[in-house]
Design a protein around this motif. Structure first.
Motif, PDB file in Angstrom:
ATOM      1  N   LEU A  39       0.835  -1.196   0.000  1.00 45.30           N
ATOM      2  CA  LEU A  39       0.000   0.000   0.000  1.00 45.30           C
ATOM      3  C   LEU A  39       0.872   1.249   0.000  1.00 45.30           C
ATOM      4  O   LEU A  39       0.629   2.194  -0.753  1.00 45.30           O
ATOM      5  N   ARG A  40       1.908   1.264   0.806  1.00 46.63           N
ATOM      6  CA  ARG A  40       2.824   2.412   0.868  1.00 46.63           C
ATOM      7  C   ARG A  40       3.480   2.640  -0.497  1.00 46.63           C
ATOM      8  O   ARG A  40       3.578   3.777  -0.967  1.00 46.63           O
ATOM      9  N   ALA A  41       3.922   1.564  -1.148  1.00 47.41           N
ATOM     10  CA  ALA A  41       4.534   1.680  -2.475  1.00 47.41           C
ATOM     11  C   ALA A  41       3.524   2.221  -3.488  1.00 47.41           C
ATOM     12  O   ALA A  41       3.857   3.061  -4.330  1.00 47.41           O
ATOM     13  N   PHE A  42       2.295   1.759  -3.404  1.00 51.27           N
ATOM     14  CA  PHE A  42       1.225   2.209  -4.298  1.00 51.27           C
ATOM     15  C   PHE A  42       1.013   3.711  -4.142  1.00 51.27           C
ATOM     16  O   PHE A  42       0.934   4.456  -5.120  1.00 51.27           O
ATOM     17  N   VAL A  43       0.936   4.174  -2.901  1.00 44.96           N
ATOM     18  CA  VAL A  43       0.710   5.595  -2.627  1.00 44.96           C
ATOM     19  C   VAL A  43       1.909   6.423  -3.081  1.00 44.96           C
ATOM     20  O   VAL A  43       1.748   7.511  -3.648  1.00 44.96           O
ATOM     21  N   ASP A  44       3.111   5.926  -2.873  1.00 46.95           N
ATOM     22  CA  ASP A  44       4.317   6.658  -3.270  1.00 46.95           C
ATOM     23  C   ASP A  44       4.422   6.826  -4.780  1.00 46.95           C
ATOM     24  O   ASP A  44       5.045   7.774  -5.253  1.00 46.95           O
ATOM     25  N   LEU A  45       3.831   5.926  -5.557  1.00 45.58           N
ATOM     26  CA  LEU A  45       3.875   6.014  -7.018  1.00 45.58           C
ATOM     27  C   LEU A  45       2.922   7.060  -7.579  1.00 45.58           C
ATOM     28  O   LEU A  45       3.040   7.470  -8.717  1.00 45.58           O
ATOM     29  N   HIS A  46       1.963   7.475  -6.783  1.00 38.04           N
ATOM     30  CA  HIS A  46       0.929   8.398  -7.265  1.00 38.04           C
ATOM     31  C   HIS A  46       1.438   9.827  -7.214  1.00 38.04           C
ATOM     32  O   HIS A  46       1.984  10.235  -6.222  1.00 38.04           O
ATOM     33  N   PRO A  47       1.290  10.647  -8.200  1.00 40.36           N
ATOM     34  CA  PRO A  47       0.761  10.300  -9.519  1.00 40.36           C
ATOM     35  C   PRO A  47       1.842   9.758 -10.436  1.00 40.36           C
ATOM     36  O   PRO A  47       2.983  10.209 -10.410  1.00 40.36           O
ATOM     37  N   HIS A  48       1.477   8.794 -11.231  1.00 39.47           N
ATOM     38  CA  HIS A  48       2.376   8.190 -12.215  1.00 39.47           C
ATOM     39  C   HIS A  48       1.534   7.854 -13.435  1.00 39.47           C
ATOM     40  O   HIS A  48       0.433   7.339 -13.294  1.00 39.47           O
ATOM     41  N   PRO A  49       2.021   8.134 -14.638  1.00 39.39           N
ATOM     42  CA  PRO A  49       1.196   7.923 -15.835  1.00 39.39           C
ATOM     43  C   PRO A  49       0.811   6.472 -16.095  1.00 39.39           C
ATOM     44  O   PRO A  49      -0.159   6.214 -16.800  1.00 39.39           O
ATOM     45  N   ASN A  50       1.522   5.515 -15.529  1.00 35.23           N
ATOM     46  CA  ASN A  50       1.231   4.106 -15.769  1.00 35.23           C
ATOM     47  C   ASN A  50       0.529   3.422 -14.597  1.00 35.23           C
ATOM     48  O   ASN A  50       0.373   2.202 -14.596  1.00 35.23           O
ATOM     49  N   VAL A  51       0.138   4.194 -13.592  1.00 34.19           N
ATOM     50  CA  VAL A  51      -0.498   3.624 -12.408  1.00 34.19           C
ATOM     51  C   VAL A  51      -1.812   4.360 -12.155  1.00 34.19           C
ATOM     52  O   VAL A  51      -1.844   5.589 -12.087  1.00 34.19           O
ATOM     53  N   LEU A  52      -2.897   3.587 -12.026  1.00 36.22           N
ATOM     54  CA  LEU A  52      -4.189   4.189 -11.706  1.00 36.22           C
ATOM     55  C   LEU A  52      -4.159   4.748 -10.290  1.00 36.22           C
ATOM     56  O   LEU A  52      -3.571   4.134  -9.398  1.00 36.22           O
ATOM     57  N   PRO A  53      -4.800   5.883 -10.077  1.00 36.07           N
ATOM     58  CA  PRO A  53      -4.800   6.451  -8.727  1.00 36.07           C
ATOM     59  C   PRO A  53      -5.564   5.570  -7.743  1.00 36.07           C
ATOM     60  O   PRO A  53      -6.592   4.992  -8.078  1.00 36.07           O
ATOM     61  N   LEU A  54      -5.034   5.472  -6.552  1.00 32.62           N
ATOM     62  CA  LEU A  54      -5.685   4.732  -5.483  1.00 32.62           C
ATOM     63  C   LEU A  54      -6.791   5.611  -4.913  1.00 32.62           C
ATOM     64  O   LEU A  54      -6.544   6.716  -4.437  1.00 32.62           O
TER      65      LEU A  54
END
Length: 87
Positions: free
Chosen positions: A50-65
């Protein structure tokens, strides 16, 4: 935190390496609920993901959580991820 009771029109889309994936409606928008496979992850690993997911936001290849859901499946302690649905 998104409560399971806030999700409607829940339909299973399939299962992948990550786990089960469902399509649902939440606050008038189509979303995806990703339920990780529990046998492969402990609670600490889930929070690290979850922490990694949040740290990636915003990223063009990752949907926002949009949020997490901890009561999606009865009797499960799994943290589920809720993201936008892209058709």
């Amino acid at each position: 935190v998104i409560r399971a009771r806030e999700l409607s029109e829940v339909q299973e889309l399939g299962e992948g390496e990550f786990g089960l994936v469902y399509r649902a409606m939440w606050q008038g928008r189509r979303v995806v609920v990703k339920v990780p496979k529990m046998e492969q992850r402990n609670s600490s690993q889930q929070w690290n993901e979850l922490r990694a997911f949040v740290d990636l936001h915003p990223h063009p290849n990752v949907l926002p959580l949009l949020g997490i859901c901890t009561d999606f499946r009865a009797g499960s302690s799994s943290v589920c991820f809720v993201t936008d649905y892209i058709s």
